[in-house]
Design an enzyme around this catalytic site. Structure first.
Site, PDB file in Angstrom:
ATOM      1  N   GLY A  14       0.839  -1.206   0.000  1.00 29.41           N
ATOM      2  CA  GLY A  14       0.000   0.000   0.000  1.00 29.41           C
ATOM      3  C   GLY A  14       0.870   1.250   0.000  1.00 29.41           C
ATOM      4  O   GLY A  14       1.827   1.340   0.761  1.00 29.41           O
ATOM      5  N   VAL A  27      17.829   8.058  -3.707  1.00 33.23           N
ATOM      6  CA  VAL A  27      18.448   8.412  -4.998  1.00 33.23           C
ATOM      7  C   VAL A  27      19.586   9.417  -4.786  1.00 33.23           C
ATOM      8  O   VAL A  27      20.713   9.223  -5.256  1.00 33.23           O
ATOM      9  CB  VAL A  27      17.374   8.983  -5.969  1.00 33.23           C
ATOM     10  CG1 VAL A  27      18.026   9.604  -7.204  1.00 33.23           C
ATOM     11  CG2 VAL A  27      16.389   7.891  -6.361  1.00 33.23           C
ATOM     12  N   ARG A  75       0.849  -5.146  -5.236  1.00 36.29           N
ATOM     13  CA  ARG A  75       0.964  -6.310  -4.352  1.00 36.29           C
ATOM     14  C   ARG A  75       1.112  -7.489  -5.322  1.00 36.29           C
ATOM     15  O   ARG A  75       0.149  -7.850  -5.989  1.00 36.29           O
ATOM     16  CB  ARG A  75      -0.282  -6.457  -3.476  1.00 36.29           C
ATOM     17  CG  ARG A  75      -0.564  -5.227  -2.586  1.00 36.29           C
ATOM     18  CD  ARG A  75      -1.619  -5.551  -1.563  1.00 36.29           C
ATOM     19  NE  ARG A  75      -2.211  -4.358  -0.934  1.00 36.29           N
ATOM     20  CZ  ARG A  75      -1.716  -3.746   0.140  1.00 36.29           C
ATOM     21  NH1 ARG A  75      -0.623  -4.205   0.695  1.00 36.29           N
ATOM     22  NH2 ARG A  75      -2.324  -2.706   0.655  1.00 36.29           N
ATOM     23  N   ASP A 106       4.957  -5.015   5.916  1.00 38.49           N
ATOM     24  CA  ASP A 106       5.321  -6.388   6.291  1.00 38.49           C
ATOM     25  C   ASP A 106       5.427  -7.333   5.089  1.00 38.49           C
ATOM     26  O   ASP A 106       6.339  -8.168   5.026  1.00 38.49           O
ATOM     27  CB  ASP A 106       4.391  -6.946   7.372  1.00 38.49           C
ATOM     28  CG  ASP A 106       2.915  -6.778   7.034  1.00 38.49           C
ATOM     29  OD1 ASP A 106       2.610  -6.238   5.944  1.00 38.49           O
ATOM     30  OD2 ASP A 106       2.075  -7.186   7.846  1.00 38.49           O
ATOM     31  N   GLY A 107       4.530  -7.180   4.102  1.00 33.43           N
ATOM     32  CA  GLY A 107       4.579  -8.046   2.915  1.00 33.43           C
ATOM     33  C   GLY A 107       5.856  -7.801   2.125  1.00 33.43           C
ATOM     34  O   GLY A 107       6.478  -8.730   1.598  1.00 33.43           O
ATOM     35  N   THR A 129       4.421   2.377   5.631  1.00 39.13           N
ATOM     36  CA  THR A 129       3.012   1.950   5.628  1.00 39.13           C
ATOM     37  C   THR A 129       2.245   2.858   6.577  1.00 39.13           C
ATOM     38  O   THR A 129       2.776   3.218   7.639  1.00 39.13           O
ATOM     39  CB  THR A 129       2.833   0.480   6.072  1.00 39.13           C
ATOM     40  OG1 THR A 129       1.458   0.269   6.436  1.00 39.13           O
ATOM     41  CG2 THR A 129       3.686   0.111   7.273  1.00 39.13           C
ATOM     42  N   ASP A 131      -0.042   1.991   8.363  1.00 41.00           N
ATOM     43  CA  ASP A 131      -0.565   1.208   9.500  1.00 41.00           C
ATOM     44  C   ASP A 131       0.279   1.300  10.771  1.00 41.00           C
ATOM     45  O   ASP A 131      -0.223   1.017  11.857  1.00 41.00           O
ATOM     46  CB  ASP A 131      -0.688  -0.274   9.103  1.00 41.00           C
ATOM     47  CG  ASP A 131      -1.770  -0.499   8.064  1.00 41.00           C
ATOM     48  OD1 ASP A 131      -2.502   0.454   7.755  1.00 41.00           O
ATOM     49  OD2 ASP A 131      -1.882  -1.631   7.566  1.00 41.00           O
ATOM     50  N   ASP A 133       2.437  -0.772  11.827  1.00 45.75           N
ATOM     51  CA  ASP A 133       2.227  -2.084  12.440  1.00 45.75           C
ATOM     52  C   ASP A 133       3.474  -2.962  12.341  1.00 45.75           C
ATOM     53  O   ASP A 133       3.363  -4.190  12.332  1.00 45.75           O
ATOM     54  CB  ASP A 133       1.033  -2.787  11.761  1.00 45.75           C
ATOM     55  CG  ASP A 133       1.270  -2.999  10.274  1.00 45.75           C
ATOM     56  OD1 ASP A 133       2.208  -2.394   9.711  1.00 45.75           O
ATOM     57  OD2 ASP A 133       0.510  -3.765   9.661  1.00 45.75           O
ATOM     58  N   ARG A 175      -5.189  -2.513   8.600  1.00 41.03           N
ATOM     59  CA  ARG A 175      -5.657  -3.884   8.344  1.00 41.03           C
ATOM     60  C   ARG A 175      -5.829  -4.731   9.602  1.00 41.03           C
ATOM     61  O   ARG A 175      -6.929  -5.134   9.933  1.00 41.03           O
ATOM     62  CB  ARG A 175      -4.693  -4.557   7.371  1.00 41.03           C
ATOM     63  CG  ARG A 175      -5.304  -5.699   6.627  1.00 41.03           C
ATOM     64  CD  ARG A 175      -4.400  -6.206   5.545  1.00 41.03           C
ATOM     65  NE  ARG A 175      -3.053  -5.624   5.613  1.00 41.03           N
ATOM     66  CZ  ARG A 175      -2.338  -5.315   4.560  1.00 41.03           C
ATOM     67  NH1 ARG A 175      -2.826  -5.514   3.362  1.00 41.03           N
ATOM     68  NH2 ARG A 175      -1.121  -4.831   4.699  1.00 41.03           N
TER      69      ARG A 175
HETATM   70  O1  F6P Z   1      -1.445  -1.555   4.496  1.00 45.78           O
HETATM   71  C1  F6P Z   1      -2.022  -0.319   4.300  1.00 45.78           C
HETATM   72  C2  F6P Z   1      -3.503  -0.420   4.051  1.00 45.78           C
HETATM   73  O2  F6P Z   1      -3.971   0.865   3.722  1.00 45.78           O
HETATM   74  C3  F6P Z   1      -4.324  -1.033   5.168  1.00 45.78           C
HETATM   75  O3  F6P Z   1      -4.593  -0.120   6.201  1.00 45.78           O
HETATM   76  C4  F6P Z   1      -5.548  -1.473   4.423  1.00 45.78           C
HETATM   77  O4  F6P Z   1      -6.224  -2.503   5.081  1.00 45.78           O
HETATM   78  C5  F6P Z   1      -4.983  -1.965   3.124  1.00 45.78           C
HETATM   79  O5  F6P Z   1      -3.759  -1.273   2.946  1.00 45.78           O
HETATM   80  C6  F6P Z   1      -5.858  -1.753   1.923  1.00 45.78           C
HETATM   81  O6  F6P Z   1      -5.204  -2.287   0.818  1.00 45.78           O
HETATM   82  P1  F6P Z   1      -5.656  -2.048  -0.691  1.00 45.78           P
HETATM   83  O7  F6P Z   1      -5.347  -0.626  -1.040  1.00 45.78           O
HETATM   84  O8  F6P Z   1      -4.838  -3.011  -1.454  1.00 45.78           O
HETATM   85  O9  F6P Z   1      -7.122  -2.303  -0.729  1.00 45.78           O
END
Ligand code: F6P
Length: 326
Positions: A14, A27, A75, A106-107, A129, A131, A133, A175
């Site tokens: 994200g 850069v 992703r 994390d991913g 991110t 989040d 998290d 998330r």
């Molecule tokens: O990881 C960041 C985030 O914005 C989360 O808070 C949310 O659940 C997720 O990505 C949404 O992902 P996407 O934009 O792929 O729907």
């Protein structure tokens, strides 16, 4: 003297406000240290599809204040396969890239860890991110801006909630993490904050609303983290309405608006520090690690250690909110 001559940089997962500031810092510091730097577009997907080009100091002009990511993001499912990762490695090699800086969550770091174990390409991940998290860092790039955006929205909802004597359930992103909810809820004066890390029953929610309305509260805001154990904001509102009708009830889902916008000063500075630290770290031999900021100290957490750590939430803000939301 480091043997590394060419560094690839990419954003993944994200998008988060401040990613551009991090790209710019990576850069420019590569160039400062006499290294060549390559932008990999659309994260791991672009690596697999060879969407890679050399960047210069001016390629990243006028982006420090921009939200999103100029390198774009994705992703990637294909990177989860060994075949996909092999293609990615061959493409990187065809450009002579011998180290990577990733900006993501994390991913992203999980993918990079697998890639490092297979191909041993020195890699550093910058935590990016909204989040917040990730273990091993107090803050991730994007969290401050996203939380401020949520607070701004909550303040606006408060105006209308107050004018109509209404109860609002406001759903924020994160998330599996209550971090945005906790601090936007505290800063926005929410009566309750519902997070995935804590189970609150519908009866407990109603008991709190009941108590505050008896305390002469004329309108209320409840901030709900998406993915919470009590359900989505819509589901919670539906169940609360069945038993509690002191207020007219409404739901607002903030969604992706929290991901956009110009990064705050905090995120720009954090991203710039991470970007320079990532390049300096790689050049002095750091590899296979995620950067973190603990207090004012920059730390490198190895991917293997990261797997053993778990993220924590801001329990103190949650505690404070419970005391003052009466
Ligand atoms: O990881 C960041 C985030 O914005 C989360 O808070 C949310 O659940 C997720 O990505 C949404 O992902 P996407 O934009 O792929 O729907």
């Amino acid at each position: 003297m480091s043997k590394i001559k060419r560094i690839g940089v990419f954003t993944s997962g994200g998008d988060a406000p401040g990613m551009n500031a991090a790209v710019r810092a990576v850069v420019r510091s590569c160039i400062y240290y006499g290294k060549r730097v390559f932008g990999i577009y659309r994260g791991y997907d672009g690596m697999i599809q060879n969407d890679i080009e050399e960047l210069g100091a001016r390629s990243v002009s006028h982006i420090i204040q921009r939200g999103g990511t100029i390198l774009k993001s994705s992703r990637s499912d294909e990177f989860r396969t060994q075949e996909g990762r092999k293609k990615a490695f061959e493409n990187l090699k065809s450009h002579g890239i011998d180290a990577l800086v990733a900006i993501g969550g994390d991913g992203t770091f999980a993918g990079l860890n697998v890639f490092y174990n297979e191909f041993k390409m020195p890699s550093i991940c910058i935590p990016g991110t909204i989040d917040n998290d990730l273990p091993g860092t107090d803050y991730t790039v994007g969290y401050d801006t996203a939380t401020n955006t949520a607070v701004e929205a909550i303040d606006k909802i408060r105006d209308t909630a107050l004018s109509h004597n209404r109860l609002f359930f406001i759903e924020v992103m994160g998330r599996d993490s209550g971090q945005i909810a906790i601090n936007s809820g505290l800063a926005g004066g929410a009566v309750q904050i519902l997070v995935p890390e804590e189970h609150t029953t519908i009866d407990e929610i109603i008991a709190k609303l009941d108590q505050t309305s008896k305390n002469d509260k004329k309108s209320s805001l409840v901030v709900v983290a998406e993915g919470g154990k009590s359900g989505s904001a819509l589901e919670i509102a539906r169940q609360v309405k069945e038993k509690f009708n002191y207020f007219e009830t409404k739901v607002t889902i903030l969604g992706h608006l929290q991901r956009g916008g110009s990064p705050s000063y905090f995120d720009r500075v954090l991203a710039s520090k991470f970007g320079v630290a990532a390049v300096e770290g790689i050049l002095r031999g750091e590899k296979n690690a995620m950067l973190g900021m603990k207090g004012s100290t920059m730390v490198f957490n190895s991917f293997e250690d990261m797997k053993k750590m778990s993220p924590d939430i801001d329990h103190e803000s949650l505690r404070i909110s419970k005391i003052i939301s009466i």
